[in-house]
Design an enzyme around this catalytic site. Structure first.
Site, short mmCIF file in Angstrom:
data_model
loop_
_atom_site.label_atom_id
_atom_site.label_comp_id
_atom_site.label_asym_id
_atom_site.label_seq_id
_atom_site.Cartn_x
_atom_site.Cartn_y
_atom_site.Cartn_z
N ASP A 64 2.91 2.23 2.47
CA ASP A 64 2.88 2.91 3.86
C ASP A 64 3.26 1.71 5.07
O ASP A 64 2.09 0.92 4.83
CB ASP A 64 1.84 3.75 4.30
CG ASP A 64 1.38 4.69 3.34
OD1 ASP A 64 2.00 6.02 3.30
OD2 ASP A 64 0.01 4.77 2.96
N CYS A 111 -2.59 8.96 6.13
CA CYS A 111 -1.18 9.07 6.75
C CYS A 111 -1.43 9.38 8.37
O CYS A 111 -0.89 8.74 9.09
CB CYS A 111 -0.47 9.88 6.44
SG CYS A 111 -0.07 9.88 4.59
N CYS A 168 0.82 -1.39 0.03
CA CYS A 168 -0.03 0.00 0.15
C CYS A 168 0.76 1.40 -0.06
O CYS A 168 0.33 2.35 -0.06
CB CYS A 168 -0.90 0.10 1.26
SG CYS A 168 -1.91 -1.31 1.52
#
Ligand SMILES: Cc1ncc(COP(=O)(O)O)c(C=O)c1O
Lengths: 398, 138
Positions: free
Chosen positions: B39, B106, B37
């Site tokens: 991250d 995030c 993904c």
């Protein structure tokens, strides 16, 4: 170093264009006075230069707003005109969105589209094209050079087999023209999309090459109006932009051999400087059959957008999802079978006419420093150092 | 995409990059996200006997916003009690960093990373109670 995205206008091109904004502002379609004649003569001279660059004749060049429009016109125009003959189009998965999205639109209108896969280098197999052709196939569209990984497609072979089977062949040549030799006769091409801003010309102007004989290609226009461009594309011509496109084509034709070897040497030097200092760098695309200015690298364990940020004064692009509005990683790298984690870690360098040796040294230094810094803060690099393969870990569902 | 000045500032000079030994009893480690993904955040906390987070470190594979979010939360949790750290919400992070909507995930990941580190620490404490905390025995 993002010359695949666009290129700066060459100062020689700009100089040729400027008078057409001021004193020579005529409409190329005005037949009754000198302003119009002068504009028309300039457009026709430009058309000849564009034709010459690809081994065509001026009458085979339809001027458009760019390669996107040319792709739309080629695919929609041909399938529409040949609707009584068939309803099948063959293309491949790493095409530009201008082709893929047009194909999707055609599918909604009942056209069947085959999207061929590519090998790990991003190449389609001509035999796969041959195998996909049916009695209903009217058009094959395979690009000359890919905009992300620079891979060149075997278009000569594909063109030849299409010709033998009586199927028209279109190529999106936007990335290749002006950088590598391209000739509509030698490559057996019936339609080709071109864009000025990829070859140091202005944005918003391009062309579609439409073969006039052996075979004669006919198509239905998508923009209707005053019947300009032999009825294939109406609209008052953008004279300054076309003049610029012509000049850009002329320069590209004259300078291509020397320029492409110079750019290729810079590209190879950049790759060498980077890989000498860093391990676990994967090169994406074909090792040899690629655009001279293209370098596409995946830096394992480093996210592409973070790396772009670490070298902020350098313009490059990334296949990472974070750089796209859709949060989807590059479909081109995916089609080539590159794992998603390396797609997120990819950077595209596009070297061009105005890059110099010192820039290559500078960019290589920034890349090396950026990757080292980011690997030092990468939990994946840490795992790899500890002997754990991040690919073997059961990560949570996305 | 244009970055906010806070994100740029933190990425130039991230705080608390590093690692504690994962096996230490007073360390909690949270790893969230997935490489596919784009991250992965690893956040570690070092917790004192008074349940106060004495120190925090991170390593992050991800874009600038992911790095900035991780760096920011390591700074925020230091000196906080476990309960205070659990109260940190992703919106606080997103607001502080002026994250655009497309980057809000995030900050969600950073919140998840704190929680995962705290749960790891709790799990260790529960399992290791007899040896690490003899002084609390009656
Ligand atoms: C392969 C390819 N086709 C089409 C286009 C679109 O060209 P234009 O910007 O002229 O519409 C591009 C440029 O982004 C391209 O790289």
């Amino acid at each position: 170093m993002d010359n695949h995205s666009t290129t700066p206008v060459d100062p020689r091109v700009l100089a040729r264009m400027l008078p057409f904004f001021s004193e020579d502002f005529g409409n190329a379609a005005s037949r009754s006075h000198a302003f119009g004649w002068k504009a028309e003569a300039a457009v026709e001279a430009a058309r000849e230069e564009i034709a010459k660059l690809i081994g065509a004749t001026g009458r085979e060049i339809v001027l458009t707003s760019g390669a996107t429009e040319s792709d739309n016109l080629a695919l929609t125009g041909v399938t529409d005109f040949l609707a009584s003959k068939g309803n099948h189009v063959i293309t491949q998965q790493t095409e530009h969105k201008a082709v893929l999205d047009t194909c999707k639109a055609l599918e909604k209108r009942g056209v069947a589209v085959t999207y061929l896969g590519v090998d790990k280098y991003g190449r389609v197999d001509p035999q796969a094209v041959a195998d996909a052709i049916t009695l209903r196939t009217v058009l094959v569209s395979v690009m000359l050079a890919n905009n992300e990984v620079g891979t060149l497609q075997p278009i000569r072979e594909i063109g030849a087999l299409c010709r033998a089977r009586g199927v028209l062949f279109h190529t999106d040549a936007a990335q290749g023209v002006g950088k590598i030799p391209f000739d509509v006769e030698a490559h057996n091409v019936d339609l080709a999309s071109l864009s000025a801003h990829k070859m140091y010309g202005p944005k918003g102007v391009g062309a579609l090459y439409v073969r006039r004989k052996n075979p004669r290609v006919r198509l239905t226009p998508i923009i209707h109006g005053g019947g300009h461009e032999r009825g294939m594309r109406s609209g008052t011509l953008n004279v300054p932009a076309i003049v610029g496109f012509g000049e850009a084509a002329k320069i590209a034709g004259a300078e291509m051999p020397a320029e492409s070897s110079r750019i290729q040497a810079l590209r190879d030097k950049l790759a060498r400087l980077i890989t000498a200092e860093l391990d676990q760098v994967q090169q994406n695309g074909h090792p040899v059959e690629r655009l001279p200015g293209n370098l596409n690298l995946s830096f394992a364990y480093v996210e592409g957008e973070a790396l772009m940020m670490a070298m902020r004064d350098v313009a490059v692009s990334s296949g990472s999802a974070c750089t796209s509005a859709s949060l989807e990683p590059s479909y081109v790298l995916r089609a080539m079978g590159v794992p998603d984690e390396l797609t997120h870690a990819s950077i595209r360098f596009g070297l061009g006419r105005f890059n110099v040796d010192e820039e290559v040294d500078h960019v290589a230094r920034l890349v090396v420093a950026g990757v080292k810094k980011l690997r030092a803060m990468s939990p994946l690099y840490e795992m790899a150092q500890e002997g754990i393969d991040p690919a073997s870990v059961a990560w949570g569902a996305p | 995409m244009e970055y906010g000045s806070r994100v740029l500032e933190i990425c130039e000079n991230p705080k608390n990059v590093g690692a504690f030994p994962k096996s230490a009893a007073d360390v909690g480690t949270g790893v969230v996200g997935a490489p596919a993904c784009g991250d992965v955040m690893k956040l570690q906390i070092k917790v004192g006997d008074d349940h106060v987070i004495e120190d925090a470190k991170f390593k992050t594979f991800g874009c600038g916003s992911a790095i900035a979010s991780s760096s920011l939360v390591t700074e925020w949790v230091k000196g906080k009690t476990i309960d205070q750290a659990l109260a940190i919400r992703n919106v606080d992070i997103a607001t502080e960093l002026a994250l655009p909507p497309i980057k809000v995930h995030c900050s969600v990941l950073a919140e998840d990373a704190i929680k995962a580190a705290i749960f790891d620490h709790r799990r260790k404490q529960a399992g290791a109670a007899p040896t690490t905390a003899p002084e609390v025995a009656p």
